[in-house]
Scaffold this active site. Structure first.
Site, PDB file in Angstrom:
ATOM      1  N   HIS A 142      28.286  43.972  34.104  1.00 39.54           N
ATOM      2  CA  HIS A 142      29.666  43.605  33.420  1.00 39.54           C
ATOM      3  C   HIS A 142      29.596  43.597  32.114  1.00 39.54           C
ATOM      4  O   HIS A 142      28.280  43.283  31.402  1.00 39.54           O
ATOM      5  CB  HIS A 142      29.746  41.932  33.817  1.00 39.54           C
ATOM      6  CG  HIS A 142      30.297  41.700  35.192  1.00 39.54           C
ATOM      7  ND1 HIS A 142      29.182  41.887  36.176  1.00 39.54           N
ATOM      8  CD2 HIS A 142      31.358  41.637  36.042  1.00 39.54           C
ATOM      9  CE1 HIS A 142      29.392  41.571  37.650  1.00 39.54           C
ATOM     10  NE2 HIS A 142      31.046  41.671  37.319  1.00 39.54           N
ATOM     11  N   LYS A 169      29.074  48.484  41.258  1.00 42.84           N
ATOM     12  CA  LYS A 169      30.181  47.691  40.757  1.00 42.84           C
ATOM     13  C   LYS A 169      29.981  47.720  39.135  1.00 42.84           C
ATOM     14  O   LYS A 169      28.730  47.242  38.629  1.00 42.84           O
ATOM     15  CB  LYS A 169      30.385  46.230  41.371  1.00 42.84           C
ATOM     16  CG  LYS A 169      31.367  45.658  40.438  1.00 42.84           C
ATOM     17  CD  LYS A 169      31.671  43.908  40.709  1.00 42.84           C
ATOM     18  CE  LYS A 169      32.560  43.480  39.834  1.00 42.84           C
ATOM     19  NZ  LYS A 169      32.653  41.993  39.974  1.00 42.84           N
TER      20      LYS A 169
END
Ligand code: NAP
Length: 533
Positions: A142, A169
């Site tokens: 992230h 991700k």
């Protein structure tokens, strides 16, 4: 129960049959107690979610050895277990070993997916040992600051793959809407190479990434149970993904449309166009596009997949400069509110549909009231028409009123812009400050084309109630709220009022036809707008 279950399952089968993509919608479950999490999981299932993300870091009290088992065993949907630490944007602020052990336990107890941050993946692997597991491992990264270059994103994907991820991700932050294109590029690259990837861009400028992931082959997107209750900035609700954006029907050949503006989230255009696309079976999706620089937006999203855009504040004048071909009326107005990309050569064409939408609504208003005896020509002919504002909508109204034979006066905050527009259309100019004392005659028409009075500043108005007595008809381009303070006071002063919703519907008919090639479903447009006003 027996009566309900077959109905529910046949509904699910119907939804499944309509699905045109395999991208999953995951609902984040962020309750503070186990009981509430179980309730929310069932709610997500009833909505039609594919899986839920169990955010252990949101639990106020948590006993891993008992609670993880309860959450996994009693979850009615496939589950993804995440225990996000503060240092990666989550809520957990405790001991890292405790956290990684909880994730290990989730794997051992048969969670369908477990999310582990790239930064600690090696620690997690050593805690886990080499034991086989049914769970798929999502290794995540992230970035809450920006979106790196394509090269850096490519390197990140390679590192995540090398760490043993079943699913990659990457969540980055959009500082500009063009950042999303780099994540699309990486997503397509992964899809072609058979690497499952969740590629999302956080923030309002990243909304496109969350809606269009099925088009580019993303593995999963997140949709929340309720508006505003997000696990990451910019997440839409599950209901909006499915009902508003028709997410299940998006495929690689779905055409992309949207409203370019800043601010833009107030616009009702996505409701109108997506509902209408669906009604005529058109394979397109329409969304809010928070754009800072329209030229770089159009240059970045230059493929023929990005077909049509509506333009609003403050881009209508810059939009004209970006178009390779411009309709002569839009050129005279000096503003473009509708952009179409040719499907043959990719060139962009700009036109102005505000003009027709607004002027037709005002003419209808005058014809409906008894303020005109002119039944053949335009009821605007000969009237004194005061336009407040000299931006894109102001130009369209001034041009349109002049075309219909009205005498035009422009009142604007910046007097020089009023003067400039007045000179172009052949009218007079005023500064906004002088509007209250301007009443050369009765029976004038007033059109507000500024954002004064728009939500949230609903108590603002551009003119005093006293001065409204000189006007026969008052129009407001603002359509959120439908009845602005200006319109309320105009009605009280005895004028006919015409709302921005009427202009909105009128300008949208033509855009719809240009976007799709289908005639606009006019009754549906009205119904949709009525249900949202
Ligand atoms: P724009 O090109 O940015 O023009 C804005 C105009 O409003 C300028 O004349 C500006 O004056 C003036 N203005 C802005 N804030 C003001 C304030 N606080 N006080 C006084 N004047 C102010 O915007 P636009 O695209 O024309 O849109 C204007 C409004 O019309 C928006 O509310 C938009 O939602 C609405 N609209 C509605 C429809 C519809 O279908 N109903 C269609 C188009 C637009 P300066 O020159 O002094 O900056």
């Amino acid at each position: 129960m027996e009566l309900v279950e077959p109905a529910v399952s046949s509904l699910n089968m119907e939804t499944e049959a309509m699905r045109k993509n395999s991208t999953l919608i995951c609902v984040p479950i962020m309750a503070e107690s186990i009981d509430q999490m179980l309730i929310d999981m069932h709610k997500a299932k009833a909505y039609g979610a594919d899986l839920v993300e169990v955010r252990l870091d949101h639990l106020k009290s948590f006993n891993p050895s008992e609670d993880i088992e309860t959450l996994i065993k009693r979850c009615p949907l496939p589950n993804l277990v995440t225990y996000r630490p503060k240092w990666e944007g989550g809520q957990y602020d405790g001991d890292e070993n405790r956290r990684l052990n909880a994730l290990r336990l989730a794997m051992e107890l048969g969670a369908d997916y477990v999310d582990v941050e790239l930064q600690v993946i090696e620690d997690f692997k050593s805690i886990r040992g080499g034991k086989p597991a049914k769970s798929k491992l999502i290794v995540s990264s992230h970035n809450y600051v920006n979106t790196p270059s394509v090269e850096d994103l490519g390197n990140l994907v390679a590192r995540i793959q090398a760490a043993g991820a079943d699913i990659v991700k990457i969540a980055t932050t959009a500082t500009d809407i063009t950042d999303v294109a780099r994540v699309f590029q990486i997503t397509v690259h992964c899809q072609v190479s058979g690497v499952p990837i969740i590629g999302l861009v956080m923030g309002e400028r990243g909304l496109m990434s969350r809606i269009l992931c099925p088009k580019f082959g993303g593995y999963l997107t997140f949709g929340t149970l309720e508006a505003g209750k997000v696990s990451a900035p910019g997440q839409p609700t599950f209901k909006d993904l499915v009902n508003l954006y028709n997410f299940r029907q998006i495929s690689h050949d779905t055409k992309v449309f949207g409203i370019i503006g800043k601010p833009v989230s107030h616009s009702k255009s996505p409701i109108l166009y997506n509902g209408s696309f669906k009604s005529v079976g058109f394979n397109g999706v329409y969304m809010h596009l928070l754009v800072d620089d329209i030229a770089s937006f159009l240059q970045t999203y230059s493929s023929t997949d990005f077909v049509g855009f509506s333009c609003t504040i403050p881009h209508k004048e810059d939009a004209l400069k970006c178009c390779e071909e411009v309709d002569p009326v839009a050129k005279s107005i000096g503003a473009v509110n509708c952009i179409i990309r040719s499907q043959t050569d990719g060139k962009i064409f700009g036109c102005n549909t505000d003009y027709v939408g607004a002027i037709t609504a005002i003419e209808d208003g005058l014809r409906g009231s008894c303020h005109t005896s002119n039944t053949t020509g335009s009821p605007l002919a000969g009237k004194l028409f005061v336009v407040i504002g000299a931006g894109g909508a102001g130009k369209a109204l001034a041009y349109g009123a002049k075309e219909k034979g009205a005498r035009v006066v422009i009142a604007n905050r910046t007097y020089d812009r009023a003067r400039e527009l007045a000179d172009i259309v052949g009218g007079d100019a005023l500064s906004l400050a002088d509007l209250d004392s301007f009443h050369p005659e009765d029976g004038m028409i007033l059109a507000n084309t500024t954002s004064i009075g728009m939500t949230p500043k609903v108590s603002d108005t551009p003119i005093s109630k006293q001065a409204l007595k000189s006007y026969t008809l008052v129009f407001d381009a603002v359509y959120t709220p439908k009845i602005t303070r200006l319109l309320r006071e105009a009605k009280e002063a005895g004028a006919t009022i015409v709302t921005g919703v009427e202009m909105f519907i009128g300008q949208a008919y033509e855009q719809f036809e240009r976007f799709t090639g289908f005639p606009a479903p006019k009754e549906l447009f009205k119904k949709i707008m009525e249900s949202y006003s």
